[in-house]
Write an enzyme that holds these catalytic residues in place. Sequence first.
Site, PDB file in Angstrom:
ATOM      1  N   ASP A  91       0.853  -1.339   0.030  1.00  0.00           N
ATOM      2  CA  ASP A  91       0.059   0.061   0.057  1.00  0.00           C
ATOM      3  C   ASP A  91       0.793   1.225   0.114  1.00  0.00           C
ATOM      4  OD1 ASP A  91      -1.956  -1.655   0.073  1.00  0.00           O
ATOM      5  OD2 ASP A  91      -1.836  -1.885   2.232  1.00  0.00           O
ATOM      6  N   LYS A 130       2.226   1.896  -5.015  1.00  0.00           N
ATOM      7  CA  LYS A 130       2.865   1.398  -6.188  1.00  0.00           C
ATOM      8  C   LYS A 130       2.098   1.488  -7.695  1.00  0.00           C
ATOM      9  CE  LYS A 130       3.368  -2.610  -4.530  1.00  0.00           C
ATOM     10  NZ  LYS A 130       2.907  -2.158  -3.170  1.00  0.00           N
ATOM     11  N   GLY A 131       0.803   1.412  -7.531  1.00  0.00           N
ATOM     12  CA  GLY A 131      -0.332   1.467  -8.581  1.00  0.00           C
ATOM     13  C   GLY A 131       0.015   2.752  -9.457  1.00  0.00           C
ATOM     14  N   ASN A 161      -5.348 -10.553  -4.102  1.00  0.00           N
ATOM     15  CA  ASN A 161      -5.276 -10.049  -2.766  1.00  0.00           C
ATOM     16  C   ASN A 161      -4.870  -8.608  -2.445  1.00  0.00           C
ATOM     17  OD1 ASN A 161      -2.852 -11.213  -3.682  1.00  0.00           O
ATOM     18  ND2 ASN A 161      -2.051 -11.497  -1.559  1.00  0.00           N
ATOM     19  N   ALA A 162      -4.298  -7.914  -3.369  1.00  0.00           N
ATOM     20  CA  ALA A 162      -3.929  -6.430  -3.131  1.00  0.00           C
ATOM     21  C   ALA A 162      -4.612  -5.835  -4.238  1.00  0.00           C
ATOM     22  CB  ALA A 162      -2.363  -6.531  -3.565  1.00  0.00           C
ATOM     23  N   HIS A 169      -4.431  -2.030  -6.240  1.00  0.00           N
ATOM     24  CA  HIS A 169      -3.745  -1.012  -6.832  1.00  0.00           C
ATOM     25  C   HIS A 169      -4.920   0.332  -7.110  1.00  0.00           C
ATOM     26  CE1 HIS A 169      -0.042  -3.317  -7.701  1.00  0.00           C
ATOM     27  NE2 HIS A 169       0.139  -3.338  -6.410  1.00  0.00           N
ATOM     28  N   GLY A 193     -11.337  -2.960   2.214  1.00  0.00           N
ATOM     29  CA  GLY A 193     -11.877  -1.786   3.028  1.00  0.00           C
ATOM     30  C   GLY A 193     -11.604  -1.952   4.224  1.00  0.00           C
ATOM     31  N   ARG A 227      -6.393   0.334   7.793  1.00  0.00           N
ATOM     32  CA  ARG A 227      -4.978  -0.054   8.173  1.00  0.00           C
ATOM     33  C   ARG A 227      -4.335   0.558   9.438  1.00  0.00           C
ATOM     34  NH1 ARG A 227      -3.888   1.936   1.990  1.00  0.00           N
ATOM     35  NH2 ARG A 227      -4.639   0.164   0.871  1.00  0.00           N
ATOM     36  N   ASP A 278       2.373  14.913   1.267  1.00  0.00           N
ATOM     37  CA  ASP A 278       1.462  15.816   1.255  1.00  0.00           C
ATOM     38  C   ASP A 278       0.352  15.124   2.543  1.00  0.00           C
ATOM     39  OD1 ASP A 278       0.428  13.588  -0.630  1.00  0.00           O
ATOM     40  OD2 ASP A 278      -1.565  14.545  -0.483  1.00  0.00           O
ATOM     41  N   SER A 314       5.712  12.075  -4.060  1.00  0.00           N
ATOM     42  CA  SER A 314       4.534  12.390  -4.495  1.00  0.00           C
ATOM     43  C   SER A 314       3.622  13.047  -3.487  1.00  0.00           C
ATOM     44  CB  SER A 314       3.598  11.069  -4.975  1.00  0.00           C
ATOM     45  OG  SER A 314       3.290  10.336  -3.728  1.00  0.00           O
TER      46      SER A 314
HETATM   47  P1  GDP Z   1      -0.589   0.117  -3.543  1.00  0.00           P
HETATM   48  O1  GDP Z   1      -1.113  -1.022  -3.625  1.00  0.00           O
HETATM   49  O2  GDP Z   1       1.166   0.333  -3.561  1.00  0.00           O
HETATM   50  O3  GDP Z   1      -0.741   0.554  -5.323  1.00  0.00           O
HETATM   51  O4  GDP Z   1      -1.407   1.312  -2.824  1.00  0.00           O
HETATM   52  P2  GDP Z   1      -2.871   1.642  -2.629  1.00  0.00           P
HETATM   53  O5  GDP Z   1      -3.346   1.919  -3.988  1.00  0.00           O
HETATM   54  O6  GDP Z   1      -3.289   0.617  -1.849  1.00  0.00           O
HETATM   55  O7  GDP Z   1      -2.686   2.988  -1.685  1.00  0.00           O
HETATM   56  C1  GDP Z   1      -2.434   4.066  -2.288  1.00  0.00           C
HETATM   57  C2  GDP Z   1      -3.451   5.005  -1.879  1.00  0.00           C
HETATM   58  O8  GDP Z   1      -2.835   6.434  -1.750  1.00  0.00           O
HETATM   59  C3  GDP Z   1      -4.338   5.180  -3.207  1.00  0.00           C
HETATM   60  O9  GDP Z   1      -5.487   5.340  -2.660  1.00  0.00           O
HETATM   61  C4  GDP Z   1      -3.898   6.372  -4.082  1.00  0.00           C
HETATM   62  O10 GDP Z   1      -4.653   6.927  -4.957  1.00  0.00           O
HETATM   63  C5  GDP Z   1      -3.282   7.419  -2.827  1.00  0.00           C
HETATM   64  N1  GDP Z   1      -2.052   7.797  -3.299  1.00  0.00           N
HETATM   65  C6  GDP Z   1      -1.135   7.651  -3.772  1.00  0.00           C
HETATM   66  N2  GDP Z   1       0.030   8.419  -3.830  1.00  0.00           N
HETATM   67  C7  GDP Z   1      -0.462   9.529  -3.222  1.00  0.00           C
HETATM   68  C8  GDP Z   1       0.098  10.841  -2.717  1.00  0.00           C
HETATM   69  O11 GDP Z   1       1.063  11.244  -3.131  1.00  0.00           O
HETATM   70  N3  GDP Z   1      -0.699  11.763  -1.998  1.00  0.00           N
HETATM   71  C9  GDP Z   1      -2.333  11.296  -1.728  1.00  0.00           C
HETATM   72  N4  GDP Z   1      -2.893  12.110  -0.998  1.00  0.00           N
HETATM   73  N5  GDP Z   1      -2.701  10.107  -1.898  1.00  0.00           N
HETATM   74  C10 GDP Z   1      -1.711   9.192  -2.609  1.00  0.00           C
END
Ligand code: GDP
Length: 423
Positions: free
Chosen positions: A12, A15-16, A37-38, A40, A302, A305, A333, A412
């Site tokens: 989380d 990465k996506g 299970n994950a 993005h 849902g 975390r 941020d 980011s």
């Molecule tokens: P992943 O599994 O590693 O891709 O991560 P997730 O998608 O589960 O969690 C990342 C969450 O943070 C998502 O809801 C993204 O839209 C959000 N997100 C990613 N980068 C940023 C960022 O720089 N700032 C904010 N506020 N949200 C971000």
Amino acid sequence: MLTAIVGINWGDEGKGRMVDLLSKDYDIVCRYQGGNNAGHTVINERGRFILNLLPSGILREGVVCVMGPGMVIDIKHLAGEMARLREAGIAISPDNLKISDRAVITMPYNVQQDCLEEERLADKKFGSTKRGIAPVYADKYLKKAFRMGELKNLDRLAKRLPDIAAWKNLTIVNAYGAEPVTAEQMLAYFKEYGQPLQDYICDTGLFLNQAHKEGKKIMLEAQLGALRDIDYGIYPYTSSSNNIAAYGPIGAGVPNLKLDKTVGIMKAYSSCVGEGPFTAEYFGEKAEKLRAAGGEYGAATGRPRRVGPFDVVASKYGIRCQGADEIALTKLDILSGHDEIEVCVAYDLNGEILTEFPFTDVLDECKPVFKTLRGWNQDISKCRKKEDLPKEALDYIRFIEDACECKIRYVSVGAERDAYIEL
Ligand code: GDP
């Protein structure tokens, strides 16, 4: 050119969104391990998407996506994911999606096994995502699994079904007292969800090797983070596959190719889903505030975390396991609006101060040692250049770079595709 994009922490990390951003420079994006299970989450001009199985590159026109042999694929779930994307106007065809014939199929009884085991554990629940991932990887290593390539000849596949059903019922019926699975059910399932995928299934290793020879740029996309790697993570609270970059070429189908670069995705604070040791964890109001600010609720499940400040000890270990050449620090941020920001710089193990990540057995006894840095009060989500960032935010980045001995290239500052700074 072969690049791996991997998670440094517990998953989380975002990465996506980084794959979505960086895939602009790549021709091919390949997922190399794990299953549905994950989740993005990707937000771009075409909408907000949650991807569980498909590589995040599917949202970019012109990018070919590959699901590698290291993956476990729930074909019913995949059908739903493909249908949802098509409804949103994303084109998916065998031209832009190739599925490895060697990838393993997650069966409905694997999902059922996951649920039965969580029920058996009752209040000692493991916190499984109940998507059948551990049971299907177990079947793979027991050499009782089905592989995607078998879907191309259902008559041949049908011959294996009675034996596998009888074997699986030893567990499902005899151990758990559930209803038996039948060969007929399995065949009907393969016909409904497997047959439509036949044209997507191929030797992805051959495809990737050819592309590599032609000078195409290939990105390998990981799921979860180093601390969830089956061998190097916080076992047994890990996933059931290797997500580390070194496994990338193997899980993608190109064990003969070497990685040119590994980009580690690392979050500016910590989050962890499910059970297991999480040394820097915040509780109470502090945790609620950070969780709400970061929207830290599982994309696949849902679930809220667990959250905490940035953990130098665990992140430094994650960077080492991944062999990351450069880092993208995400969600900076979220830390805006505080006079002070804590960072976990060491673990206190009954009076002994640890700065290297210990063997997982002792993690439960470790207490976090925090250092307080100066925070910043302005909103940084509109910053697009290093010069736009407040001094304290830059100092925070530099502190992490020094403490983790890594080079941070991207930061980011929002979920949208362009909300980032290249340092
Ligand atoms: P992943 O599994 O590693 O891709 O991560 P997730 O998608 O589960 O969690 C990342 C969450 O943070 C998502 O809801 C993204 O839209 C959000 N997100 C990613 N980068 C940023 C960022 O720089 N700032 C904010 N506020 N949200 C971000």
